[in-house]
Design a protein around this motif. Structure first.
Motif, PDB file in Angstrom:
ATOM      1  N   UNK C  17     -25.618  -3.698   3.104  1.00 32.18           N
ATOM      2  CA  UNK C  17     -25.627  -2.082   2.447  1.00 32.18           C
ATOM      3  C   UNK C  17     -24.481  -1.404   2.282  1.00 32.18           C
ATOM      4  N   UNK C  18     -23.709  -1.466   3.334  1.00 35.55           N
ATOM      5  CA  UNK C  18     -22.683  -0.339   3.313  1.00 35.55           C
ATOM      6  C   UNK C  18     -21.322  -1.014   2.346  1.00 35.55           C
ATOM      7  N   UNK C  19     -21.428  -2.249   2.135  1.00 34.41           N
ATOM      8  CA  UNK C  19     -20.302  -2.863   1.512  1.00 34.41           C
ATOM      9  C   UNK C  19     -19.185  -3.145   2.275  1.00 34.41           C
ATOM     10  N   UNK C  20     -18.149  -3.657   1.486  1.00 32.71           N
ATOM     11  CA  UNK C  20     -16.988  -4.310   2.311  1.00 32.71           C
ATOM     12  C   UNK C  20     -16.200  -3.289   2.997  1.00 32.71           C
ATOM     13  N   UNK C  21     -15.759  -3.643   4.316  1.00 31.54           N
ATOM     14  CA  UNK C  21     -15.034  -2.843   5.172  1.00 31.54           C
ATOM     15  C   UNK C  21     -13.668  -2.498   4.682  1.00 31.54           C
ATOM     16  N   UNK C  22     -13.166  -3.670   3.920  1.00 33.10           N
ATOM     17  CA  UNK C  22     -11.776  -3.738   3.670  1.00 33.10           C
ATOM     18  C   UNK C  22     -11.509  -2.568   2.429  1.00 33.10           C
ATOM     19  N   UNK C  23     -10.239  -2.224   2.136  1.00 34.27           N
ATOM     20  CA  UNK C  23     -10.050  -1.433   1.048  1.00 34.27           C
ATOM     21  C   UNK C  23      -9.661  -1.965  -0.135  1.00 34.27           C
ATOM     22  N   UNK C  24      -9.811  -1.485  -1.471  1.00 35.11           N
ATOM     23  CA  UNK C  24      -9.728  -1.839  -2.526  1.00 35.11           C
ATOM     24  C   UNK C  24      -8.053  -1.908  -2.885  1.00 35.11           C
ATOM     25  N   UNK C  27      -6.307  -1.981  -6.504  1.00 31.72           N
ATOM     26  CA  UNK C  27      -6.861  -1.022  -7.569  1.00 31.72           C
ATOM     27  C   UNK C  27      -6.603   0.311  -7.113  1.00 31.72           C
ATOM     28  N   UNK C  28      -6.780   0.428  -5.850  1.00 34.07           N
ATOM     29  CA  UNK C  28      -6.621   2.036  -5.631  1.00 34.07           C
ATOM     30  C   UNK C  28      -5.407   1.877  -4.809  1.00 34.07           C
ATOM     31  N   UNK C  29      -4.470   2.847  -4.807  1.00 41.16           N
ATOM     32  CA  UNK C  29      -3.439   2.954  -4.038  1.00 41.16           C
ATOM     33  C   UNK C  29      -3.608   3.395  -2.629  1.00 41.16           C
ATOM     34  N   UNK C  30      -2.813   2.661  -1.693  1.00 44.53           N
ATOM     35  CA  UNK C  30      -2.912   2.830  -0.328  1.00 44.53           C
ATOM     36  C   UNK C  30      -2.389   4.127   0.031  1.00 44.53           C
ATOM     37  N   UNK C  31      -2.922   4.844   0.821  1.00 40.73           N
ATOM     38  CA  UNK C  31      -2.213   6.347   1.245  1.00 40.73           C
ATOM     39  C   UNK C  31      -2.366   6.153   2.792  1.00 40.73           C
ATOM     40  N   UNK C  32      -1.043   6.166   3.274  1.00 37.84           N
ATOM     41  CA  UNK C  32      -0.878   5.833   4.715  1.00 37.84           C
ATOM     42  C   UNK C  32      -1.019   7.495   5.332  1.00 37.84           C
ATOM     43  N   UNK C  33      -1.452   7.408   6.646  1.00 40.04           N
ATOM     44  CA  UNK C  33      -1.681   8.664   7.495  1.00 40.04           C
ATOM     45  C   UNK C  33      -0.367   9.231   7.379  1.00 40.04           C
TER      46      UNK C  33
END
Lengths: 157, 394, 202
Positions: C17-24, C27-33
């Motif tokens: 239901x929630x979908x994958x935990x991993x980031x896309x 396709x989507x850029x990773x924005x670090x903290x």
């Protein structure tokens, strides 16, 4: 047994063997002993005082080759370091490996990187260095010089 | 009686360093084991003598990828022992937070891989997902998911910002239900009981004789933990329990690691809420000649550093003792008497770091290569499957 | 016996239901903290070229090169991104209010050719007016002069650097002072030449 009793007990028991006694801090005691009495002192500290061997560390100093056996006694929060000074020309000492097994590997390590001979060690062979490392070259001795002419020593490779 | 020799290594799938195990087997049973290490000897003790006291911290940090805080912790304590000084309270708390956060992720990592080697990949995936949260916490606190670069002789390099604390506390809280579920899933599982109980027993006498450390010795009933015996950091200001079990088998080692995760969460939360104000660094300028000893209870056991200074700005001698150095020889006591498929998990039970998943070759007496790494894992997983069938679980 | 399986099933349904935990990620850029320690970047305006960062770097990822061409003397500060471990020691040691070199959030540092894995900035270098050896970066001399304030008038190298920057003195004034004896003392000099001009009579 309190810390004070323990230390005076060791001093009484091994009067002949102790060369120097240095009470550095509440948690640290350095005891310099004669190299030939490592077996009685070491096994007394390990077996009777229920100490745990942390590690032994060998150092090549300008005058001697020094081994420090670090024993920690948890119930008193004391770390006893037994210091032995060995002759630089042909360092050799009795092995503690027959007394307890925890010292087996570290004696093998000191044997190969400092060239200390441990008499009576059950399997005194190499532990870390590679097979093609030449005999008689000890990497942590002060006079160590790089022997491998082919080794690459440039930035980032 | 024909005995075969099974060489595992030099690149072992379970061990931190490439190690070479020679298993002498009689049929399925292992009768003798020998370990050869040193395939990845990096000469760090020698290298450390060429760097300054401050720069060495980063070198020491890279001894181990998983417990990258435990070595700098022990090293900085050793350097502080030379002078001797006490670091400021705030620095002590920050050090404790980082060290315990690392313990959580390290124990979870072990649990995940233990599940994987037993063919219980559900645990593997769950734990991996859970560990991600902890790594995010570490990124917020230190700026990196691993190799935190927080320690320096005399204090810490980075302060924890006040606005980060609620975020971190929330994240830590959020993992507790997941760990709870995981704990239940593992402790209830009948297959894991059958697979791990009574396997690879290390008796108390043997643990003392080999000077085993950390969870390996605490599973055998040896109640020794540097954090309790010789408190440092903020460990004496937090209430936490030392977990000790009696049986010494792989099951107990797993239980200890799960329960220790809770203690670590407790310590991190306490330290975050009670973080004192003040300086974080003493700005040590000179190190006098002398000797110093530092120890830290790493996830795998006590890390021990001995540093000798001759008054210059570089260590004259630096001895590093990683916990695996004392724990690995215990395999001589634990592995013989069990089957080859059990050897995989027994060797993994001391929790060596799992950095190098390379190759394994299992060779029969004539020297023909028969199995590789996947086959060994398959052997282990098949045993779990057959156990399941025997117990009537699908 | 059956309970563990039920739990796994529940978790699996939840995950569906929630979908994958991993980031896309791609396709989507990773924005670090914002706290993330990324690549250190030189700030050419703030950096004074003092080499404090070079001397503290534990992995020798920072380096410099002095180009003593009399027409355009300059110091090239080099940062090798492949060797860097992002520890932040350079930022902590920076004398220019920790702003000469600063850790950024940049994490995407992959490259194909190792030779490209370096970045550099150039700083104007002050050469000794007698021997032509580098003294320090011009910005560094100004920085010291500002720090020591009035005391800088005890050292011609410092006050000349400062006064030149303020435009108080120009070549005409300097040329006038050339005629006096031991005029070498009134120049911007390296440490060795300063010692020689002060202690010896030529």
């Amino acid at each position: 047994m309190t810390r004070k009793e323990l230390l005076s007990d060791i001093q009484q028991r091994f009067k002949e063997d102790i060369i120097d006694f240095f009470d550095k801090s509440p948690k640290r005691v350095y005891i310099e002993i004669k190299p030939e009495s490592i077996i009685p002192v070491g096994s007394y500290v390990f077996k009777n005082l229920k100490a745990r061997l942390n590690i032994a560390s060998g150092v090549d100093t300008p005058t001697h080759i020094e081994i420090l056996y670090h024993f920690s006694i948890e119930y008193l929060n004391v770390l006893i370091s037994l210091r032995v000074k060995l002759d630089k020309k042909k360092p050799s000492i009795d092995s503690l490996a027959n007394v307890f097994k925890g010292v087996n590997w570290i004696e093998r390590e000191m044997y190969e990187i400092l060239g200390i001979e441990f008499k009576g060690h059950p399997e005194l062979r190499r532990l870390l260095l590679s097979d093609e490392w030449p005999e008689g070259v000890y990497p942590l001795r002060r006079d160590y010089k790089e022997w491998d002419k082919k080794a690459i020593r440039d930035r980032g490779v | 009686m024909a005995k075969s020799v099974i060489p595992i290594g030099p690149f072992h799938p379970l061990q931190e360093e490439p190690e070479f195990f020679t298993l002498t087997v009689d049929g399925e049973m292992v009768v003798d084991i020998d370990v050869a290490i040193g395939y990845n000897h990096r000469g760090i003790e020698k290298l450390s003598e060429m760097k300054t006291f401050d720069q060495s911290t980063f070198l020491i940090e890279r001894i181990c990828g998983i417990c990258s805080t435990s070595h700098p912790f022990a090293y900085t304590r050793a350097v502080e022992d030379i002078i001797p000084v006490e670091v400021p309270e705030r620095a002590k708390y920050i050090r404790t937070i980082i060290a315990e956060g690392e313990r959580i992720h390290s124990h979870l990592l072990w649990l995940a891989l233990a599940g994987h080697f037993l063919g219980y990949n559900t645990v593997y995936m769950w734990v991996w997902k859970l560990r991600e949260e902890i790594l995010d916490v570490m990124e917020i606190l230190s700026g990196n998911r691993n190799n935190y670069a927080m320690f320096k002789p005399g204090g810490v390099r980075r302060d924890i910002k006040a606005e980060d604390i609620p975020v971190v506390a929330k994240k830590i809280d959020s993992i507790i239900p997941t760990v709870n579920r995981l704990k239940k899933a593992i402790l209830d599982d009948p297959v894991l009981h059958a697979r791990l109980k009574g396997i690879g027993i290390l008796t108390k006498e043997e643990a003392l004789d080999y000077c085993a450390l950390g969870p390996t010795s605490r599973a055998s009933g040896v109640a020794k933990d540097v954090r309790k015996d010789a408190p440092y950091g903020a460990y004496d200001q937090v209430e936490w329990d030392m977990i000790v079990t009696e049986n010494g088998d792989v099951w107990d080692k797993a239980v200890i690691r799960i329960l220790e995760t809770y203690e670590s969460i407790k310590i991190v939360k306490h330290c975050l809420t009670n973080l004192p104000d003040g300086e974080i660094d003493l700005n040590i300028k000179d190190i006098p000649p002398g000797e110093g000893i530092g120890a830290h209870e790493a996830p795998r056991g006590e890390t021990f550093h001995y540093v000798r200074s001759d008054g210059t700005n570089r260590p004259a001698r630096h001895k590093v003792r990683a916990p695996t150095f004392m724990n690995l020889p215990t395999c001589k006591a634990t592995v013989p008497g069990y089957t080859v498929s059990d050897a995989t998990i027994i060797l993994a039970a001391i929790d060596p770091c799992y950095c190098c998943t390379e190759r394994v070759a299992v060779v029969d007496t004539k020297g023909k290569q028969m199995y590789n790494a996947q086959d060994l894992i398959r052997l282990s997983q098949e045993k779990t499957q057959s156990l399941k069938r025997k117990m009537g679980i699908k | 016996m059956k309970l563990p399986k039920v739990r796994e099933l529940l978790e699996a349904t939840k995950a569906l239901l929630v979908g994958p935990y991993t980031s896309k990620f791609p396709k989507k850029p990773h924005v670090p903290h914002p706290n993330f320690r990324g690549q250190p970047i030189y700030n050419p305006d703030k950096c004074v070229g003092c080499l404090a960062c070079v001397s503290v770097c534990p992995v020798e990822a920072l380096d410099y090169e002095d180009i003593t061409d009399p027409k355009n003397p300059r110091r090239v500060m080099i940062h090798y991104t492949d060797t860097c471990i992002f520890c932040g020691t350079c930022e902590a040691a920076c004398i220019a209010d920790n702003e000469g070199i600063k850790l950024s959030n940049e994490w995407n540092l992959a490259f194909l050719d190792r030779k490209q894995s370096q970045e550099s900035i150039e700083k104007e270098l002050q050469l000794c007016e007698i021997c032509g050896e580098p003294v320090a970066c011009k910005d560094h001399l100004k920085w010291i002069a500002e720090r020591v304030g009035e005391l800088s008038y005890s050292n011609p190298t410092l006050y000349f650097s400062r006064l030149k920057e303020l435009g108080v003195i120009d070549e005409n004034i300097l040329a006038a002072s050339r005629d006096y004896n031991r005029s070498d003392r009134m120049k911007i000099l390296c440490a060795r030449c300063r010692r020689e001009t002060t202690l010896t009579t030529k």
